[in-house]
Write an enzyme that holds these catalytic residues in place. Structure first.
Site, mmCIF file in Angstrom:
data_model
loop_
_atom_site.group_PDB
_atom_site.id
_atom_site.type_symbol
_atom_site.label_atom_id
_atom_site.label_comp_id
_atom_site.label_asym_id
_atom_site.label_seq_id
_atom_site.Cartn_x
_atom_site.Cartn_y
_atom_site.Cartn_z
ATOM 1 N N CYS A 163 0.837 -1.205 0.000
ATOM 2 C CA CYS A 163 0.000 0.000 0.000
ATOM 3 C C CYS A 163 0.875 1.260 0.000
ATOM 4 C CB CYS A 163 -0.970 -0.059 1.183
ATOM 5 S SG CYS A 163 -2.385 1.028 0.974
ATOM 6 N N HIS A 172 -3.395 -5.752 1.155
ATOM 7 C CA HIS A 172 -2.705 -5.950 2.435
ATOM 8 C C HIS A 172 -2.655 -7.423 2.822
ATOM 9 C CE1 HIS A 172 -2.398 -1.732 3.883
ATOM 10 N NE2 HIS A 172 -3.453 -1.543 3.091
ATOM 11 N N GLU A 211 -0.838 -8.867 4.930
ATOM 12 C CA GLU A 211 -0.649 -9.044 6.383
ATOM 13 C C GLU A 211 -1.978 -9.089 7.129
ATOM 14 O OE1 GLU A 211 -0.407 -6.282 4.792
ATOM 15 O OE2 GLU A 211 -0.878 -4.529 6.030
#
Lengths: 232, 82
Positions: A85, A202, A204
């Site tokens: 990002c 994302h 994660e």
């Protein structure tokens, strides 16, 4: 494997990356943007957020942080670097990846979990077969990837397009499947060597089954295997 | 001391969503014949005089104030003593 997660003033996804990588059994440590010592780190993560308030352009100020010269040196030596990002925006501003990220074409901040298609690429961070569909959250205002025609041809020819936005069945709509208007539905690209990877979604946030699923896990485990191969 | 005014706009061919939205909004307000609305950035700097002042300002634009991958810029110099 020891992940180093860089914190810039305004980063806000560093804790998610630390949580995800530790959950997967790896050591991970924060690196302050003013630090210049990357020794002991096997992989570097530039996390999401709003570094320097997104002033001037997203990532434009962060790229001149002291740590970035070291990140560039680390990557030149072949060290794996991932920018998620805002981290992707920083990599583009630093010219570590080609192109730029413009404001979303619909002028809306996007916060959704849409399907993404993994492409056959040289990216060291991904070893999923081309065509795999993953669901990973996106959360951004400037994810509208753009580059010139020559660069796009080169990215395609070299296998540098890693992830594309797609429809639920993995196909791409003729009118474009990217919710942000990204060129060629591009969600993530890597450099020619495959060690620098930038993506808007994302991964994660899709590692802990208690959160948004586990589709993001391969994006951290592939590089671990790769590093083990190199070490072995 | 000279004042430099810098106008940053998207390169030709790069879609400018805020500009396109403003263009539609102007049409909705009844303004006919308005085309090519572009929205950019304005930066104003005062820089100490020197043989390389303009070159330095250009460098500042190339490195930080504009992104040459997507943006063009125009510099207007006002030499009046500030």
């Amino acid at each position: 494997v020891r992940f180093g997660v860089v914190i810039f003033p305004g980063s806000n996804c560093e804790q998610d990356v630390i949580h995800a990588t530790r959950l997967l059994g790896h050591e991970s440590q924060f690196i302050w943007h003013g630090d210049t010592d990357l020794s002991g780190f096997d992989a570097i993560v530039l996390p999401g957020g709003f570094s320097y308030g997104d002033y001037i352009r997203c990532g434009a100020v962060a790229r001149f942080s002291p740590v970035m010269s070291e990140v560039m040196r680390f990557a030149e030596k072949g060290g794996p670097v991932i920018g998620i990002c805002n981290g992707f925006q920083i990599l583009c501003e630093a010219h570590m990846l080609p192109g730029a990220l413009l404001r979303n074409s619909g002028l809306k901040f996007l916060c959704e979990t849409g399907p993404l298609r993994v492409e056959d690429s040289v990216c060291q961070w991904v070893d999923l077969p081309g065509g795999t569909i993953v669901h990973i959250p996106i959360n951004h205002n400037e994810g509208n990837y753009i580059c010139d025609g020559e660069t796009l041809k080169r990215l395609e020819a070299n296998g540098q397009i890693v992830l594309r936005y797609c429809e639920a069945d993995g196909t791409r709509s003729p009118g474009g499947s990217a919710p942000n208007g990204a060129l060629d539905d591009i969600a993530g690209i890597c450099n020619e060597r495959g060690n620098i990877f930038g993506l808007m979604p994302h991964p994660e946030r899709a590692c802990d089954p208690d959160a948004s699923g586990t589709d993001g896990r391969p994006f951290f485990s592939a590089i671990v295997e790769k590093l083990a191969e190199v070490a072995g | 001391m000279a004042r430099y005014e810098i106008f940053v706009t998207y390169k030709k061919g790069i879609f400018d969503p805020p500009g396109a939205t403003a263009e539609r909004a102007l049409a909705n307000l009844g303004y006919e014949g308005v085309r090519s609305v572009k929205i950019g950035k304005y930066v104003q700097l005062e820089v100490a005089d020197g043989p390389n002042a303009l070159t330095r300002v250009r460098e500042m634009c190339d490195r930080l104030l504009a992104n040459p991958v997507i943006e063009d810029y125009r510099i207007q110099v006002d030499e009046k003593d500030w």
